[in-house]
Design a protein around this motif. Structure first.
Motif, PDB file in Angstrom:
ATOM      1  N   UNK A  88      67.663  21.067  48.117  1.00 54.73           N
ATOM      2  CA  UNK A  88      67.826  21.453  49.516  1.00 54.73           C
ATOM      3  C   UNK A  88      67.403  20.266  50.389  1.00 54.73           C
ATOM      4  N   UNK A  89      68.375  19.620  51.042  1.00 52.58           N
ATOM      5  CA  UNK A  89      68.088  18.433  51.862  1.00 52.58           C
ATOM      6  C   UNK A  89      68.077  18.745  53.356  1.00 52.58           C
ATOM      7  N   UNK A  90      67.963  20.012  53.693  1.00 51.42           N
ATOM      8  CA  UNK A  90      67.997  20.384  55.110  1.00 51.42           C
ATOM      9  C   UNK A  90      66.716  20.004  55.841  1.00 51.42           C
ATOM     10  N   UNK A  91      65.626  19.825  55.103  1.00 47.16           N
ATOM     11  CA  UNK A  91      64.352  19.482  55.721  1.00 47.16           C
ATOM     12  C   UNK A  91      63.613  18.492  54.836  1.00 47.16           C
ATOM     13  N   UNK A  92      63.004  17.490  55.507  1.00 47.72           N
ATOM     14  CA  UNK A  92      62.206  16.500  54.796  1.00 47.72           C
ATOM     15  C   UNK A  92      60.748  16.933  54.858  1.00 47.72           C
ATOM     16  N   UNK A  93      60.111  17.070  53.696  1.00 49.11           N
ATOM     17  CA  UNK A  93      58.710  17.473  53.634  1.00 49.11           C
ATOM     18  C   UNK A  93      57.829  16.232  53.492  1.00 49.11           C
ATOM     19  N   UNK A  94      56.753  16.209  54.262  1.00 51.15           N
ATOM     20  CA  UNK A  94      55.783  15.122  54.169  1.00 51.15           C
ATOM     21  C   UNK A  94      54.539  15.621  53.431  1.00 51.15           C
ATOM     22  N   UNK A  95      53.453  14.845  53.454  1.00 52.59           N
ATOM     23  CA  UNK A  95      52.266  15.145  52.660  1.00 52.59           C
ATOM     24  C   UNK A  95      51.711  16.537  52.951  1.00 52.59           C
ATOM     25  N   UNK A  96      51.394  17.277  51.875  1.00 49.45           N
ATOM     26  CA  UNK A  96      50.814  18.596  52.027  1.00 49.45           C
ATOM     27  C   UNK A  96      51.169  19.515  50.867  1.00 49.45           C
ATOM     28  N   UNK A  97      50.650  20.768  50.907  1.00 49.07           N
ATOM     29  CA  UNK A  97      50.951  21.802  49.925  1.00 49.07           C
ATOM     30  C   UNK A  97      51.842  22.846  50.590  1.00 49.07           C
ATOM     31  N   UNK A  98      52.893  23.267  49.869  1.00 47.29           N
ATOM     32  CA  UNK A  98      53.866  24.183  50.438  1.00 47.29           C
ATOM     33  C   UNK A  98      54.199  25.287  49.424  1.00 47.29           C
ATOM     34  N   UNK A  99      54.357  26.517  49.961  1.00 51.54           N
ATOM     35  CA  UNK A  99      54.781  27.642  49.129  1.00 51.54           C
ATOM     36  C   UNK A  99      56.302  27.706  49.147  1.00 51.54           C
ATOM     37  N   UNK A 100      56.906  27.078  48.161  1.00 51.82           N
ATOM     38  CA  UNK A 100      58.368  27.000  48.137  1.00 51.82           C
ATOM     39  C   UNK A 100      58.962  27.885  47.037  1.00 51.82           C
ATOM     40  N   UNK A 101      58.120  28.579  46.275  1.00 54.39           N
ATOM     41  CA  UNK A 101      58.645  29.482  45.244  1.00 54.39           C
ATOM     42  C   UNK A 101      58.347  28.986  43.848  1.00 54.39           C
ATOM     43  N   UNK A 102      58.300  29.869  42.899  1.00 57.44           N
ATOM     44  CA  UNK A 102      57.950  29.484  41.521  1.00 57.44           C
ATOM     45  C   UNK A 102      59.031  28.704  40.811  1.00 57.44           C
TER      46      UNK A 102
ATOM     47  N   UNK B 176      64.767  10.430  58.878  1.00 58.09           N
ATOM     48  CA  UNK B 176      65.858  11.175  59.504  1.00 58.09           C
ATOM     49  C   UNK B 176      67.173  11.018  58.747  1.00 58.09           C
ATOM     50  N   UNK B 177      67.259   9.968  57.908  1.00 60.75           N
ATOM     51  CA  UNK B 177      68.476   9.741  57.121  1.00 60.75           C
ATOM     52  C   UNK B 177      68.215   9.875  55.625  1.00 60.75           C
ATOM     53  N   UNK B 178      67.105  10.513  55.266  1.00 60.73           N
ATOM     54  CA  UNK B 178      66.770  10.625  53.852  1.00 60.73           C
ATOM     55  C   UNK B 178      67.782  11.471  53.094  1.00 60.73           C
ATOM     56  N   UNK B 179      68.348  12.478  53.758  1.00 62.97           N
ATOM     57  CA  UNK B 179      69.376  13.304  53.103  1.00 62.97           C
ATOM     58  C   UNK B 179      70.608  12.473  52.772  1.00 62.97           C
ATOM     59  N   UNK B 180      71.008  11.583  53.697  1.00 59.13           N
ATOM     60  CA  UNK B 180      72.150  10.706  53.433  1.00 59.13           C
ATOM     61  C   UNK B 180      71.842   9.749  52.288  1.00 59.13           C
ATOM     62  N   UNK B 181      70.612   9.220  52.262  1.00 59.47           N
ATOM     63  CA  UNK B 181      70.217   8.339  51.164  1.00 59.47           C
ATOM     64  C   UNK B 181      70.292   9.090  49.835  1.00 59.47           C
ATOM     65  N   UNK B 182      69.814  10.343  49.827  1.00 54.94           N
ATOM     66  CA  UNK B 182      69.837  11.148  48.609  1.00 54.94           C
ATOM     67  C   UNK B 182      71.265  11.407  48.160  1.00 54.94           C
ATOM     68  N   UNK B 183      72.113  11.770  49.123  1.00 52.62           N
ATOM     69  CA  UNK B 183      73.495  12.101  48.759  1.00 52.62           C
ATOM     70  C   UNK B 183      74.283  10.873  48.335  1.00 52.62           C
ATOM     71  N   UNK B 184      73.891   9.693  48.846  1.00 56.61           N
ATOM     72  CA  UNK B 184      74.642   8.467  48.553  1.00 56.61           C
ATOM     73  C   UNK B 184      74.143   7.778  47.286  1.00 56.61           C
ATOM     74  N   UNK B 185      72.835   7.657  47.155  1.00 58.60           N
ATOM     75  CA  UNK B 185      72.280   6.864  46.051  1.00 58.60           C
ATOM     76  C   UNK B 185      71.371   7.655  45.108  1.00 58.60           C
TER      77      UNK B 185
END
Length: 329
Positions: free
Chosen positions: A48-62, A104-113
């Motif tokens: 899921x590239x809709x949001x970029x997460x930075x440092x921290x702990x997140x409840x994203x599911x098992x 802000x362009x990390x999703x494009x980087x992920x999708x491209x490379x």
């Protein structure tokens, strides 16, 4: 029977609690301070590239973990890369640069490379370096390192960072980069390789001994030509100075001669005027003597004759025994 039922219920509740604790613990995933992350589903591998997460702990599911990218600086070291200068000579450069991924362009980087972006960005940076290097001569690499370093830095920066303005830069204190393209009009091709190059260091510049010798020879010849130019200029200055000195001497001599002539003229006029005054005084005195003594013409002539004789240096007048005698030497 009732006791067994309670026991079963307690066992079930205990199992459920354990399962909930386990599920709850594995539902949290963390992103380190030096990372960016995208949630990734373990079962399907989808990201899921809709949001970029930075440092921290997140409840994203098992069933999810974070697919991470480096948020800190990426350091690229380049050792002894061969480039050609504008005078068609080959030199070897060693340098380094540091880039940061654009969140802000990390999703494009992920999708491209995907995660294989580092060798691609390194190669692109080196290509930009090789493209900018031939615009400068070997002399520039030796004598104008700062200028060359700034130019190479700008070339790599534009290649990896693209030519788009930063989002919202119009309202920021720093403002937009000169000649950048408005963010809302940028295409994916305008965004470069989705990274910002913040630092560049030009290290060693290796040049062959022959090139150095030729360069020193050219510099020596240039200095000799400059020296000769200075010598010729000095000769011209000396001649011009001599000319000015002669002109000043001529003017001084002319002024001196004019002053001497004027002084002689003034003296001559003063002498003439003094003689005129004296003669006028003599005439007035004689006229007064003639009038007071009542001399006639013969007596006046005798008197004038005696005056003339008196003025002669070789004539001596004396009176003896009542007679006037004239002695001449």
């Amino acid at each position: 029977m009732e006791k067994n039922a309670r026991t079963c219920i307690l066992i079930i509740v205990g199992v459920v609690c354990v399962v909930l604790v386990v599920l709850l613990s594995i539902s949290f995933s963390g992103v380190e301070y030096y990372q960016y992350g995208f949630p990734k589903r373990s079962s399907t591998g989808s990201v899921d590239t809709s949001k970029v997460y930075t440092a921290g702990k997140y409840a994203i599911g098992p069933d999810k973990t974070f697919k991470t990218f480096r948020a800190a600086a990426h350091v690229v070291m380049v050792d002894d890369i061969a480039i050609f200068t504008s005078d068609k000579l080959e030199v070897w450069l060693s340098c380094s640069f540091q880039y940061f991924l654009q969140p802000e362009h990390l999703a494009l980087l992920h999708d491209t490379f995907d995660l294989q972006y580092q060798p691609i960005l390194r190669g692109s940076g080196i290509d930009a370096l090789k493209g900018a290097a031939p615009f400068y001569s070997t002399t520039d690499y030796i004598e104008n390192r700062k200028m060359v370093e700034d130019a190479l830095f700008e070339a790599i920066k534009k290649r990896l960072g693209g030519r788009c303005c930063k989002k919202g830069c119009e309202d920021s204190v720093e403002g937009c980069v000169p000649d950048c393209k408005r963010y809302d009009t940028c295409t994916i091709e305008d965004k470069g390789y989705f990274a910002d190059v913040y630092y560049f260091q030009l290290a060693k510049v290796s040049i062959t001994d022959d090139v150095i010798s030729n360069n020193l020879l050219a510099l020596t010849q240039l200095e000799d030509a400059t020296k000769e130019g200075y010598l010729q200029e000095a000769q011209l200055v000396r001649k011009e100075t001599e000319k000015q000195v002669n002109e000043i001497d001529n003017i001084a001599a002319e002024i001196n001669q004019n002053a001497t002539a004027m002084s002689e003229l003034i003296i001559a006029k003063a002498n003439a005027e003094s003689r005129a005054v004296v003669e006028n005084a003599h005439n007035m005195g004689l006229q007064l003597v003639y009038t007071e003594l009542g001399l006639n013409s013969a007596q006046k002539a005798s008197f004038n004759y005696l005056r003339m004789l008196r003025d002669k240096e070789n004539v001596h007048l004396s009176v003896d025994f009542g007679s006037l005698r004239i002695n001449t030497a």
